[in-house]
Design a protein around this motif. Structure first.
Motif, mmCIF file in Angstrom:
data_model
loop_
_atom_site.group_PDB
_atom_site.id
_atom_site.type_symbol
_atom_site.label_atom_id
_atom_site.label_comp_id
_atom_site.label_asym_id
_atom_site.label_seq_id
_atom_site.Cartn_x
_atom_site.Cartn_y
_atom_site.Cartn_z
ATOM 1 N N HIS A 97 -90.224 42.439 75.801
ATOM 2 C CA HIS A 97 -88.811 42.190 75.522
ATOM 3 C C HIS A 97 -88.663 41.833 74.048
ATOM 4 O O HIS A 97 -89.435 41.016 73.522
ATOM 5 N N ASP A 109 -80.833 42.564 75.660
ATOM 6 C CA ASP A 109 -82.276 42.680 75.510
ATOM 7 C C ASP A 109 -82.637 44.123 75.203
ATOM 8 O O ASP A 109 -81.889 45.050 75.534
ATOM 9 N N THR A 111 -86.177 46.410 75.888
ATOM 10 C CA THR A 111 -87.499 46.333 76.512
ATOM 11 C C THR A 111 -88.193 47.685 76.469
ATOM 12 O O THR A 111 -87.553 48.736 76.431
#
Length: 123
Positions: A97, A109, A111
């Protein structure tokens, strides 16, 4: 296979393609899910028969804090290699992340998630 997971492991690293990312660093969050046969450990109640998630977490944090990389894809690959260096780990899923990624829009976020198996590492 059984699963052992460490989620939300945090460490500061200097990964990214921009100068300010490498200079200032930022926090990264790591999730790993390890495929492990835990039957022997359960039967014997013996830590040596499983994966010591505290020790593997130390090694993962060392990688995040270590050599700066351009891509979190590369970071994920290196973290997977750390996990697969454990003889009892047959497969690993790693999610990196990057919640402070340099995106000029509101977001929660960023990722990257990879899955690797032991036989892939040997080839």
């Amino acid at each position: 296979m059984d699963r052992i997971a460490v989620r939300g492991l945090r460490a500061r690293g200097h990964h990214g393609v921009f100068d300010h990312e490498r200079r200032d660093g930022q926090d990264f969050v790591i999730d790993v899910v390890l495929a492990v046969d835990t039957r022997a450990a359960a039967r014997t109640d013996d830590l040596t028969q499983t994966v010591h998630y505290g020790e593997i977490s130390d090694r993962l944090v060392d990688v995040v804090r270590g050599e700066p990389l351009n891509l979190i894809e590369t970071l994920a690959e290196r973290l997977a290699a750390v996990c697969l260096a454990e003889p009892r780990v047959a497969e690993v899923e790693v999610t990196v992340h990057k919640p402070q990624a340099p995106i000029p829009h509101p977001f929660d976020d960023v990722t990257v998630t990879i899955q690797r198996r032991r036989h892939e590492q040997l080839g």
